[in-house]
Motif scaffolding. Structure first.
Motif, mmCIF file in Angstrom:
data_model
loop_
_atom_site.group_PDB
_atom_site.id
_atom_site.type_symbol
_atom_site.label_atom_id
_atom_site.label_comp_id
_atom_site.label_asym_id
_atom_site.label_seq_id
_atom_site.Cartn_x
_atom_site.Cartn_y
_atom_site.Cartn_z
ATOM 1 N N VAL A 14 -9.052 35.887 -1.694
ATOM 2 C CA VAL A 14 -8.008 35.181 -0.943
ATOM 3 C C VAL A 14 -7.035 36.195 -0.358
ATOM 4 C CG1 VAL A 14 -6.071 33.575 -1.119
ATOM 5 C CG2 VAL A 14 -8.225 33.049 -2.278
ATOM 6 N N ALA A 15 -6.649 37.190 -1.163
ATOM 7 C CA ALA A 15 -5.734 38.228 -0.676
ATOM 8 C C ALA A 15 -6.373 39.018 0.463
ATOM 9 C CB ALA A 15 -5.341 39.161 -1.819
ATOM 10 N N GLU A 16 -7.656 39.353 0.324
ATOM 11 C CA GLU A 16 -8.358 40.091 1.379
ATOM 12 C C GLU A 16 -8.421 39.250 2.657
ATOM 13 O OE1 GLU A 16 -12.740 42.105 2.202
ATOM 14 O OE2 GLU A 16 -12.281 41.301 0.222
ATOM 15 N N TYR A 17 -8.704 37.965 2.513
ATOM 16 C CA TYR A 17 -8.767 37.074 3.676
ATOM 17 C C TYR A 17 -7.396 36.952 4.337
ATOM 18 C CZ TYR A 17 -9.508 33.010 6.598
ATOM 19 O OH TYR A 17 -9.565 32.172 7.671
ATOM 20 N N THR A 18 -6.351 36.849 3.527
ATOM 21 C CA THR A 18 -4.996 36.730 4.063
ATOM 22 C C THR A 18 -4.615 37.974 4.856
ATOM 23 O OG1 THR A 18 -4.366 35.334 2.204
ATOM 24 C CG2 THR A 18 -2.578 36.353 3.431
ATOM 25 N N TYR A 19 -5.030 39.142 4.365
ATOM 26 C CA TYR A 19 -4.719 40.392 5.064
ATOM 27 C C TYR A 19 -5.470 40.471 6.390
ATOM 28 C CZ TYR A 19 -4.314 45.319 6.125
ATOM 29 O OH TYR A 19 -4.085 46.507 6.754
ATOM 30 N N CYS A 20 -6.781 40.181 6.362
ATOM 31 C CA CYS A 20 -7.574 40.260 7.598
ATOM 32 C C CYS A 20 -8.819 39.386 7.463
ATOM 33 C CB CYS A 20 -7.965 41.693 7.901
ATOM 34 S SG CYS A 20 -8.895 41.830 9.449
ATOM 35 N N PRO A 21 -8.800 38.184 8.043
ATOM 36 C CA PRO A 21 -9.954 37.290 7.949
ATOM 37 C C PRO A 21 -11.242 37.891 8.512
ATOM 38 C CG PRO A 21 -8.056 36.122 8.826
ATOM 39 C CD PRO A 21 -7.688 37.567 8.746
ATOM 40 N N VAL A 22 -11.123 38.700 9.554
ATOM 41 C CA VAL A 22 -12.323 39.296 10.159
ATOM 42 C C VAL A 22 -12.971 40.270 9.182
ATOM 43 C CG1 VAL A 22 -13.173 40.712 12.062
ATOM 44 C CG2 VAL A 22 -11.449 38.958 12.488
ATOM 45 N N ALA A 23 -12.163 41.125 8.551
ATOM 46 C CA ALA A 23 -12.699 42.083 7.582
ATOM 47 C C ALA A 23 -13.322 41.347 6.395
ATOM 48 C CB ALA A 23 -11.602 43.029 7.099
ATOM 49 N N TRP A 24 -12.694 40.278 5.957
ATOM 50 C CA TRP A 24 -13.232 39.489 4.850
ATOM 51 C C TRP A 24 -14.602 38.935 5.222
ATOM 52 C CZ3 TRP A 24 -14.526 34.288 4.587
ATOM 53 C CH2 TRP A 24 -14.815 33.787 3.324
ATOM 54 N N GLY A 27 -17.230 41.675 5.505
ATOM 55 C CA GLY A 27 -17.602 42.143 4.179
ATOM 56 C C GLY A 27 -18.596 41.224 3.510
ATOM 57 N N ARG A 28 -18.543 39.951 3.812
ATOM 58 C CA ARG A 28 -19.467 38.973 3.234
ATOM 59 C C ARG A 28 -20.831 38.998 3.920
ATOM 60 N NH1 ARG A 28 -16.013 39.955 1.503
ATOM 61 N NH2 ARG A 28 -14.822 39.340 -0.248
ATOM 62 N N MET A 29 -20.893 39.500 5.150
ATOM 63 C CA MET A 29 -22.149 39.517 5.896
ATOM 64 C C MET A 29 -23.109 40.571 5.352
ATOM 65 S SD MET A 29 -21.917 37.082 7.967
ATOM 66 C CE MET A 29 -23.307 37.360 9.048
ATOM 67 N N GLY A 30 -22.579 41.640 4.797
ATOM 68 C CA GLY A 30 -23.413 42.685 4.212
ATOM 69 C C GLY A 30 -24.192 43.466 5.264
ATOM 70 N N GLY A 31 -24.923 44.467 4.823
ATOM 71 C CA GLY A 31 -25.728 45.274 5.731
ATOM 72 C C GLY A 31 -24.903 46.270 6.516
ATOM 73 N N ARG A 32 -25.586 47.057 7.305
ATOM 74 C CA ARG A 32 -24.925 48.045 8.155
ATOM 75 C C ARG A 32 -24.489 47.398 9.447
ATOM 76 N NH1 ARG A 32 -24.489 53.483 7.801
ATOM 77 N NH2 ARG A 32 -24.658 54.303 9.905
ATOM 78 N N PRO A 33 -23.256 47.660 9.886
ATOM 79 C CA PRO A 33 -22.799 47.043 11.126
ATOM 80 C C PRO A 33 -23.539 47.588 12.348
ATOM 81 C CG PRO A 33 -21.083 48.450 10.187
ATOM 82 C CD PRO A 33 -22.235 48.457 9.245
#
Length: 87
Positions: A14-24, A27-33
């Motif tokens: 929740v804290a990670e999402y609050t800081y930056c929803p895109v990064a959260w 991070g859940r998508m996994g793999g190499r960008p």
């Protein structure tokens, strides 16, 4: 489509999402960008850096305004004491 392995979300998520929803989300998508996502991540980091710098300037100006308010009150008290001393 993305599926969660568990139903519960931790407080740190929740804290990670609050800081930056895109990064959260990324991070859940996994793999190499991908190349596009790497560019977006760089742009996002730059936006966060700029926002942090702006916040630092705001905090500095807030502190400075507090000092000016205190100085103004002191000057008012000194002039009031001087005014009453001359009467």
């Amino acid at each position: 489509m993305f599926r969660r392995k568990r139903e519960w979300i931790s407080a740190s998520e929740v804290a990670e999402y609050t800081y930056c929803p895109v990064a959260w989300y990324q991070g859940r998508m996994g793999g190499r960008p991908s190349g596009r996502m790497r560019r977006e991540l760089r742009a996002g980091r730059e936006m966060h850096r700029a926002a942090g710098a702006s916040l630092s300037r705001s905090r500095l100006l807030e502190r400075f305004s507090g000092v000016l308010r205190i100085a103004g009150v002191i000057l008012m008290l000194v002039s009031a004491v001087g005014w009453f001393a001359h009467e």
